[in-house]
Design a protein around this motif. Sequence first.
Motif, PDB file in Angstrom:
ATOM      1  N   PHE B  92      40.526  37.788  33.864  1.00 15.89           N
ATOM      2  CA  PHE B  92      39.806  38.963  34.362  1.00 15.89           C
ATOM      3  C   PHE B  92      38.495  38.525  35.021  1.00 15.89           C
ATOM      4  N   ALA B  93      37.828  37.551  34.408  1.00 18.01           N
ATOM      5  CA  ALA B  93      36.551  37.074  34.971  1.00 18.01           C
ATOM      6  C   ALA B  93      36.782  36.350  36.299  1.00 18.01           C
ATOM      7  N   GLY B  95      39.412  36.626  38.280  1.00 14.95           N
ATOM      8  CA  GLY B  95      40.128  37.415  39.271  1.00 14.95           C
ATOM      9  C   GLY B  95      39.348  38.596  39.823  1.00 14.95           C
ATOM     10  N   GLY B  96      38.138  38.815  39.340  1.00 12.95           N
ATOM     11  CA  GLY B  96      37.328  39.927  39.856  1.00 12.95           C
ATOM     12  C   GLY B  96      37.781  41.280  39.340  1.00 12.95           C
ATOM     13  N   VAL B  98      36.611  42.924  36.824  1.00 11.14           N
ATOM     14  CA  VAL B  98      35.604  43.657  36.055  1.00 11.14           C
ATOM     15  C   VAL B  98      34.490  44.184  36.955  1.00 11.14           C
ATOM     16  N   GLN B  99      34.219  45.478  36.853  1.00 13.17           N
ATOM     17  CA  GLN B  99      33.023  46.011  37.513  1.00 13.17           C
ATOM     18  C   GLN B  99      32.110  46.614  36.438  1.00 13.17           C
ATOM     19  N   CYS B 100      32.155  47.940  36.247  1.00 10.19           N
ATOM     20  CA  CYS B 100      31.258  48.490  35.214  1.00 10.19           C
ATOM     21  C   CYS B 100      31.680  48.043  33.833  1.00 10.19           C
ATOM     22  N   GLY B 101      32.951  47.778  33.655  1.00 10.76           N
ATOM     23  CA  GLY B 101      33.428  47.168  32.420  1.00 10.76           C
ATOM     24  C   GLY B 101      33.815  48.119  31.313  1.00 10.76           C
ATOM     25  N   ILE B 104      37.406  48.108  30.570  1.00 11.51           N
ATOM     26  CA  ILE B 104      38.012  46.777  30.527  1.00 11.51           C
ATOM     27  C   ILE B 104      38.542  46.359  29.149  1.00 11.51           C
ATOM     28  N   CYS B 137      36.244  52.199  39.004  1.00  7.93           N
ATOM     29  CA  CYS B 137      35.479  51.291  39.874  1.00  7.93           C
ATOM     30  C   CYS B 137      36.349  50.453  40.793  1.00  7.93           C
ATOM     31  N   THR B 138      37.421  49.901  40.262  1.00  8.69           N
ATOM     32  CA  THR B 138      38.057  48.760  40.939  1.00  8.69           C
ATOM     33  C   THR B 138      39.201  49.120  41.871  1.00  8.69           C
ATOM     34  N   LEU B 142      42.498  44.351  41.896  1.00 12.41           N
ATOM     35  CA  LEU B 142      42.110  43.043  41.353  1.00 12.41           C
ATOM     36  C   LEU B 142      42.427  42.931  39.861  1.00 12.41           C
TER      37      LEU B 142
END
Lengths: 721, 160
Positions: B92-93, B95-96, B98-101, B104, B137-138, B142
């Motif tokens: 996940f880290a 591959g992008g 995560v945004q606000c998380g 996640i 967010c995503t 991704l």
Amino acid sequence: MVAEDISKAVRRVDAVAKSNGTAKYVPDYDFGDCLWARMIRSSIPRGKILNINLPELPEGYTFVSYKDIPEGGKNYLHMIATDWKCFAEDEVRYVGETIGLLVGPDKTKLEDLLEQVKVDYEEMEAATTIDEGVACKGGAFVNDNNIHCHLKLEVGKPDEAFAKAAKIVEETIETGFQEHIYLETNGACCVPEKNGEYTVYASAQCPFYIRKSIAPLLNISPEKITVKQTTTGGAFGGKEHFPDVLCGPLLVAAHKTGKTVKMIFDREEDVEFSVKRHPSKVVFKTGLDENGNIVAMDSKVYYNVGGYLASSFVVLQRGCFHVTGCYEFPNFRTEGFGVATNTFPSCAFRGFGAPQTLFAIETHMCHLAEMQGLDPLEYKRRYFIKQGGITSTNGKIVERVMIPEMLDQVLKASDYERKIKEYGTGKGKGIGISFYNHGGAFTGNGEQAIIKGKCKLRKYKDGTVEILCGQTEMGQGFHTILPKIAAHVLEIPIEKVIFDDPNTSRVPDSGPTAASRSTMIVGELVERAATLMKPRYDKEEEFEVMTEYEHPEGYPWDQSTFQGYAYLGYGWGVCAVEVEVDPCTAEITTKGVWSSHDCGHLIDEKIVHGQVNGGILQGLGWGSTEVLENVKGHFKQTSISSYIVPTSMDFPKQGVYFVENPYEWGPFGAKGMGELVFNGSAAAYIDAVSRAIGKRICSIPCPTETVMNYMLNGKDIKEAL
Amino acid sequence: MDAKISFKLNGKNVSITTDPLRRLLDILRDDFKLTGVKEGCSEGECGACSVLLNGKIVTSCIIPIGAVDGQEVMTIEGVSATEGGKIIVEAFADGGAVQCGFCIPGMVIAAYYLLSNNPNPTDDEIRLGISGNICRCTGYDLIVESIKLAAERGEKIWKK
């Protein structure tokens, strides 16, 4: 050694802690022996408060209202305007208006007590739509006409041009409410400290806004309040000013009780009682010559502002500035009206007023083309603005406009030209395309005249460098972007750069995290500060450098007349969407989504890619399933099961493309892009759907039921306007 | 009326005396301080509070603690400490994803459940596998790519 291109993706600094659950959001903090707060809110859209009947409150439970604001304190929240009250006094203007807080140690007990509170009202007739607001239904409650704010812009000589037009057509385009649905609901906690000071913890975009907004409640200077941002689970504008609505009452409660007071909204209250994207109505009057060319355009832009003005005049301004989209019209006029209604006040939402007018102009342009039997793309091409072109505020486009290059990428990736011919209209398949832009940062010279952003870099003995500024990470990647910029300039590893969630007592005010300004403006401040630091980095053990924003000269702006260079750097976008419609059920399957964006030079290709994906999907939701109805002042959809945001199954993988167009005044050539990527997908989607069903669509959202209705009763796409 | 409820939590036997109607989510967050489990919607729709109950993915906001007596619960804190969980977090880290998380931890649980049952999923199977988890967010793309990456990197573990 040639430094690596800054665009190359790095691992986000916050990714692991957010993935394994160790990142702490405001509900995750243990504030020890604290009190909980619940809001007592208006249950009617408009009326007078006659009486507040409270149950007997057990020991340790308190009711907090405007009466608890100390002498000299002001009962308002400063959110650009100061009309939004912290607590209602004798009147309420919308369902959900804060009347008071119930505060106490046990959450369950508070819930019981809250249910026993009865407020008596003298109810008045409410206006909830733009039309009702303009008609002053129930009597005007703002000025004598329910118009909170108004502006007018003119380019060329529209009256003369209309007089000569061969034909004048009119059309109205409308958009609905949209709820942010950040995954973390609003929450905040206020801790009373020694010497009459307070610390506020909040899930928020703009910590400095909060202290400025709420300090007048206690008649104290903003410096007496320290705001610490906690890891923020999404915001999209919904945590730009709205946290003030929680933090203000919490401050008064902490003042009254002398104890830490915490409030976390559950999802239902967050959907029902928080700010939204402004519903809009844009009325176009367009003059055409004998060949169907546009000779003049007039637009009246109405935004449903709700009960209080707050930030909405600035939203309306941005809406009006963007109503010409990516086009240049020789004669043009727009007039904007911020309409007072008895709905929850609308506020910031990704795009800040621009998406509504961009949707309107894109859709109107398609309809102008279709009614003449022309291809919408070919028609739009005639008016693309170029470098040096005159904008809606009589400024010029400063940068190179790469729409032709972006369009080529999207046409190729989507196979648009083949499909548009093959699918025709009304045959169940459709492909649509939209063009959009977004002016980066605050309008005109606002960054220098109003914001005056400052940023510090501090070097420590061990070689680490700390970035000190007020910018927040809310998911967009700023905890990685800023350190990356500093590390790149200083040629040190990114691990040597510290950038914490802001604490207003430790960092200078670099302005809000809003308006697509953070990378473009504050990123540039960091780039400059790092450049100043670099020659001293090896020589000095500990030192600080500070930079302050300076607006480039030669690009005048008059904020009183809204004339001049509104934005020096725009982000630009082209988006295509392809759909298939089931002829029996009207269900829509989206077959493809392709976009190209000009964001200057990318600071991190993966972060920008993620922003594009998320922004486009949020725009597709706004255009399709995100129905949010307001019935007599009450939102009808109040949960994630009734307010439908896209899941992983609803739209396909996106084709994502960029053009390289470095921005002169941005860090490494970067421009703003967080809002841009929202601005265009709804128009492309609606263009595709309307071509597939052969009917003209003039409003969003457009869920399946509405598509079915258009299929059965809609006007033919080629009908004259 | 309070009852004593015993269950296995992240591999350890635990028990708690409490109202059996309290939500599993609140017990995990308030009593066991497992704050990686997030509350997103409170109605079982968004997936932010996902945990594994006897190895199956469930939303802990709609499960009363009484129903957990004698069962086995794994939260993000437990899953991310497993070999497979570590691979997903790393993917996940990288591959992008995560945004606000905020979604996640629930996404990681969904990915873990998916890969444990389908070590080599197609894009469509991944999309179906995370369709109970809302991310605002995503745009999901991704996340899907990152789960593919975790499938590749953990090939040997998932096929066990």
